[in-house]
Design an enzyme around this catalytic site. Structure first.
Site, PDB file in Angstrom:
ATOM      1  N   HIS A 267     -27.862 -31.059  25.608  1.00 18.65           N
ATOM      2  CA  HIS A 267     -29.211 -30.989  25.539  1.00 18.65           C
ATOM      3  C   HIS A 267     -29.663 -29.820  26.601  1.00 18.65           C
ATOM      4  O   HIS A 267     -30.851 -29.426  26.561  1.00 18.65           O
ATOM      5  CB  HIS A 267     -30.061 -32.386  25.943  1.00 18.65           C
ATOM      6  N   CYS A 268     -29.030 -29.503  27.666  1.00 21.30           N
ATOM      7  CA  CYS A 268     -29.532 -28.979  28.820  1.00 21.30           C
ATOM      8  C   CYS A 268     -29.294 -27.405  28.643  1.00 21.30           C
ATOM      9  O   CYS A 268     -30.130 -26.574  28.490  1.00 21.30           O
ATOM     10  CB  CYS A 268     -29.414 -29.605  30.045  1.00 21.30           C
ATOM     11  N   LEU A 269     -28.005 -26.999  28.908  1.00 25.79           N
ATOM     12  CA  LEU A 269     -27.753 -25.699  29.335  1.00 25.79           C
ATOM     13  C   LEU A 269     -28.108 -24.613  27.934  1.00 25.79           C
ATOM     14  O   LEU A 269     -28.457 -23.612  28.398  1.00 25.79           O
ATOM     15  CB  LEU A 269     -26.240 -25.460  29.513  1.00 25.79           C
ATOM     16  N   VAL A 271     -30.416 -24.900  26.223  1.00 26.11           N
ATOM     17  CA  VAL A 271     -31.910 -25.166  25.732  1.00 26.11           C
ATOM     18  C   VAL A 271     -32.892 -24.756  26.728  1.00 26.11           C
ATOM     19  O   VAL A 271     -33.718 -23.825  26.691  1.00 26.11           O
ATOM     20  CB  VAL A 271     -32.263 -26.379  25.258  1.00 26.11           C
ATOM     21  N   ASP A 272     -32.501 -25.293  27.986  1.00 25.77           N
ATOM     22  CA  ASP A 272     -33.674 -25.034  29.105  1.00 25.77           C
ATOM     23  C   ASP A 272     -33.655 -23.718  29.576  1.00 25.77           C
ATOM     24  O   ASP A 272     -34.893 -23.423  29.860  1.00 25.77           O
ATOM     25  CB  ASP A 272     -32.946 -25.825  30.424  1.00 25.77           C
TER      26      ASP A 272
END
Ligand SMILES: NC(=O)c1ccc[n+]([C@@H]2O[C@H](COP(=O)([O-])OP(=O)(O)OC[C@H]3O[C@@H](n4cnc5c(N)ncnc54)[C@H](O)[C@@H]3O)[C@@H](O)[C@H]2O)c1
Length: 424
Positions: A267-269, A271-272
């Site tokens: 969910h993070c790398l 997207v963020d």
């Protein structure tokens, strides 16, 4: 003499019971708060209420202990938010066509606002660009409650650093950055997390806390891209990139090892950093070039894997039987969101390969339906034209893999050096 009244435990509401919200809700219950967890996913709530945890870091026993102890309730009904003292919002912040999709934060804010009372505290934990708490959440809460942040209620932002599957660094022993829209809000937010984690790190504004999270993940994304690019060059230069990274990592200062792989996921790398570059482009008309370049390199890795496997087969993948080891984006988890292993499977399928996979953790319903999930057996390995180590789950018997497979493409440096093993 009158017996002093036992104070009521403070009431905590957690909005969104996923990888971030569930561990927080359970931890808050263990810390003595009275917790209500709200999620819009009815099936998830039903499973949670039965003690069935979809998050690996929270065992069924721990969840049941919190539920049975009466400190945790899970619900789909926003009316149950009534009377909260502290509300933490941990809902998804994905991308929609490359732009931040804050609709979940908006709907959570609208659900919370009517239950907001003077003196209560709201904290956003969802990852987003600097300004989300003050410019997006604050007006929603104020409009829906007829209260003013800073004057009537406290509002802050505290990024989550949870690392699913990491047994050493857990929610409670990972320092937590905290912030508020004013000093009283910061104090309230810090006081709450001081009871949840061992160390809080106060910063001067919600925007700083929001950027801190994006900086951490952009740092990872960029460094992984750097080592991925070097991995693609190292082989043709006759260098073992893994050996070079390990050697560099012996430098006791100024270096931190990152390892190549088939791409980044979760969910993070993936997207963020886009939240950061989107906001910088919108506000400053500036392109964060590190982010664009890192994304281009990391997004290209699944194709590199497929290309290398085709090279080894000496023909296009069409008709070949390929066994993927792992589909999750990260070892020892079942999280397949944005997983590069899934992209590899899809690319192989689109080229006409027959793709099978060993994935012991992921929910089968979340896997591509054309991929046949199988057990890891010697015949399964022998029948494959190529085996790809896409996720280095610890439970895979890599010795068996090397012994039985005709050809292994190891994108994670997990197999022993052998004639039939090629590494990224
Ligand atoms: N997963 C991680 O490792 C991680 C780490 C740090 C930060 N984050 C960030 O934390 C946030 C949450 O991520 P996650 O991984 O927990 O997501 P998740 O998808 O695992 O869980 C989110 C939950 O929120 C629920 N939800 C959505 N809208 C809702 C609403 N309006 N009201 C109530 N529930 C709602 C969903 O049904 C889901 O169960 C994201 O912004 C993410 O970027 C995630």
């Amino acid at each position: 003499m009158a017996v002093p009244e036992t104070p009521q435990p403070e009431r905590v509401a957690v909005i969104g019971l996923g990888y971030v919200g569930l561990p927080l809700a359970v931890r808050a219950a263990e810390a003595g708060f009275d917790v209500v967890g709200l999620d819009v996913d009815e099936l998830r709530v039903k499973r949670l209420a039965a003690g069935d945890s979809p998050v690996e870091d929270i065992t069924g026993e721990r969840l049941l202990a919190a539920l049975d102890g009466g400190r945790l309730r899970v619900t789909c009904d926003a009316a149950d938010l009534d009377g909260f003292d502290i509300c933490v919002i941990s809902v998804p912040t994905p991308l929609r066509e490359g732009a931040p999709d804050l609709s979940y934060v908006e709907s959570a804010g609208r659900a919370v606002a009517p239950h907001l009372r003077p003196g209560a505290t709201v904290v956003l934990e969802s990852t987003s660009y600097p300004g989300t708490t003050e410019d997006l959440l604050r007006p929603l809460l104020e409009a829906g409650s007829a209260l003013t942040a800073g004057r009537d209620f406290h509002l802050g932002y505290s990024p989550e650093r949870i690392d699913p599957g990491n047994a050493r660094w857990r929610l409670e022993n990972t320092p937590k950055v905290v912030s508020g829209v004013d000093p009283a809000s910061l104090e309230a937010v810090e006081a709450f997390y001081d009871r949840i984690v061992q160390r809080t790190v106060p910063v001067s504004s919600t925007r700083t806390a929001e950027l801190t999270k994006l900086l951490e993940n952009t740092f990872r994304q960029v460094n992984i891209a750097l080592v991925n690019e070097l991995a693609l060059c190292a082989g043709p230069l006759g260098v073992d990139i893994w050996e070079a990274v390990d050697a560099a990592a012996t430098k006791p200062f100024g270096f931190m090892p990152f390892y190549p792989g088939p791409g980044v996921g979760g969910h993070c790398l993936p997207v963020d950093p886009s939240y950061l570059s989107w906001q910088v482009r919108r506000r400053l008309q500036h392109d964060v070039r590190f982010v664009s370049l890192a994304q281009e390199i990391n997004d290209g890795m699944p194709e590199q894997v497929v290309r290398r496997v085709e090279q080894a087969l000496g023909r296009p993948a069409a008709g070949a039987r390929i066994l993927l080891l792992g589909l999750a984006y990260k070892k020892n988890t079942g999280d397949v969101r944005e997983s590069p292993a899934v992209t590899i499977a899809e690319r192989l399928l689109s080229r006409g390969a027959r793709v099978r996979a060993v994935e012991p953790y992921a929910d089968p319903l979340r896997l591509p339906s054309e991929v046949l999930c199988v057990e890891l057996t010697a015949p399964e390995l022998r029948e494959a034209d190529a085996v790809i180590v896409a996720t280095d789950h610890d439970c895979i018997d890599y010795e068996l893999v090397v012994r039985e497979a005709a050809y292994v493409f190891d994108a994670r440096n997990r197999c022993a050096r052998a004639r039939n093993v090629e590494r990224l």
